[in-house]
Design a protein around this motif. Sequence first.
Motif, short mmCIF file in Angstrom:
data_model
loop_
_atom_site.label_atom_id
_atom_site.label_comp_id
_atom_site.label_asym_id
_atom_site.label_seq_id
_atom_site.Cartn_x
_atom_site.Cartn_y
_atom_site.Cartn_z
N ALA A 37 3.04 -9.46 -11.46
CA ALA A 37 3.14 -8.26 -10.62
C ALA A 37 2.61 -7.01 -11.31
CB ALA A 37 4.60 -8.04 -10.22
N ILE A 38 2.58 -7.00 -12.66
CA ILE A 38 2.19 -5.79 -13.38
C ILE A 38 0.79 -5.30 -12.99
CG2 ILE A 38 1.56 -4.92 -15.68
CD1 ILE A 38 3.99 -6.35 -16.77
N PRO A 39 -0.27 -6.14 -13.00
CA PRO A 39 -1.59 -5.61 -12.61
C PRO A 39 -1.67 -5.17 -11.15
CG PRO A 39 -1.65 -8.01 -12.90
CD PRO A 39 -0.34 -7.54 -13.43
N ILE A 40 -0.90 -5.84 -10.29
CA ILE A 40 -0.93 -5.46 -8.87
C ILE A 40 -0.27 -4.11 -8.67
CG2 ILE A 40 -0.17 -6.12 -6.55
CD1 ILE A 40 -0.24 -9.02 -7.45
N VAL A 41 0.89 -3.91 -9.30
CA VAL A 41 1.59 -2.63 -9.17
C VAL A 41 0.81 -1.51 -9.84
CG1 VAL A 41 3.74 -1.41 -9.70
CG2 VAL A 41 3.82 -3.77 -8.97
N SER A 42 0.07 -1.85 -10.91
CA SER A 42 -0.75 -0.84 -11.58
C SER A 42 -1.86 -0.33 -10.66
CB SER A 42 -1.36 -1.42 -12.86
OG SER A 42 -0.35 -1.82 -13.76
N LEU A 43 -2.41 -1.23 -9.84
CA LEU A 43 -3.46 -0.82 -8.90
C LEU A 43 -2.88 -0.11 -7.69
CD1 LEU A 43 -5.75 -4.01 -8.93
CD2 LEU A 43 -6.24 -1.78 -9.96
N TYR A 44 -1.70 -0.50 -7.28
CA TYR A 44 -1.06 0.09 -6.09
C TYR A 44 0.36 0.55 -6.46
CZ TYR A 44 -4.83 -2.61 -4.00
OH TYR A 44 -6.05 -3.15 -3.69
N PRO A 45 0.50 1.72 -7.11
CA PRO A 45 1.82 2.18 -7.57
C PRO A 45 2.83 2.35 -6.45
CG PRO A 45 0.04 3.48 -8.56
CD PRO A 45 -0.57 2.64 -7.48
N SER A 46 2.36 2.59 -5.23
CA SER A 46 3.30 2.80 -4.12
C SER A 46 4.14 1.55 -3.84
CB SER A 46 2.54 3.22 -2.86
OG SER A 46 1.61 2.22 -2.49
#
Length: 341
Positions: A100-109
């Motif tokens: 999840a870390i790279p996904i949340v980094s791209l989409y912080p919302s």
Amino acid sequence: MVDLNEYRESVQQIKQYAAEHNVSEAQTSEIFRACFRQLEAKYSKKYSNRLKTSLKFAFLFFLISIVLLRLCNQKWINDVFIRISQNSIYPALYVLRKLAIPIVSLYPSLSELYDEWCLIENPYFYINDIDCWPCTMVYSVPDLTGHNISRSFNIDIPYTRAENNTKVKMEDLVDVYWSNQDIFDQDARRISSNNETFKTIYDIMRNRLDLYPTDSLTTHISWKINRMRPNRILRRLFPKPVETPNWWSQGMEKYIFIDESASPSYLLPNPECSNIVIRCVAGARLIKMTPSSECIQHCRSLTILLSTGHTLWYNWWYWRPVSLPVYNATDLSIGYLTSFC
């Protein structure tokens, strides 16, 4: 859907055709009855097969349910299932967090979906037949400063460590907040307090308790941070505890407690992971190690002084610590709580 008008017209055409070709009314009616008998036989057989299939599935589901219920009543099967599921929870969460870390980094919302302020902790949560042996032999909380924690060490036993290089003053928190005000106001704005003057993190930073203490000196503030951006910023002030076992994965939830010298007692929260570390970075608090409700008949309560630069490590499956004021204390206390899986 069937059009009745079209059906009537088709019947009239058939009757007219029969009359033109010298087919009597009785013969025509018999032909219609024969057609209806064929249709009835065809569809009644089809529905009968469907009904038989449904009854078979229902009976099979009922039989499997009875077998599962009987198996669940077998203690050894229940123990095996719990052991397997418990051992797979933390590795699965660790893998999911890494993905999840790279996904949340791209989409912080997306981190907003993790907000749990609407949830209420179940006060009736209770584990039957819990093994309380990790706390039954605890007579004091040892200081394990400088000792390496191996996999064979029983991490369910509470202990303390000295980390004198992790002292944080209120002015340090204030500086970090004003440098990143937009992020904190958006992702970590809400706090809980026994003082109605403080409703958001902005109120705390504007009316600093270290500069403007209250008359009663009883203010308690709990600031929960469970989103990625503010957590990364606060990591500068609150790094990962020294000598944390490398097979532990840090949870997302973090808590910062700000207490005046006479702040009343309060129960420390139970975050998502069971291995808890609470660090005192300013002032001091008494921590009463109260056994959990499942182990209160087997384990004894302990009280320790958690002073500046020291950490307390414990497992909330066995302990429900209570934070208490220190007698004759005058300084503002700041604590930081995090968890590991």
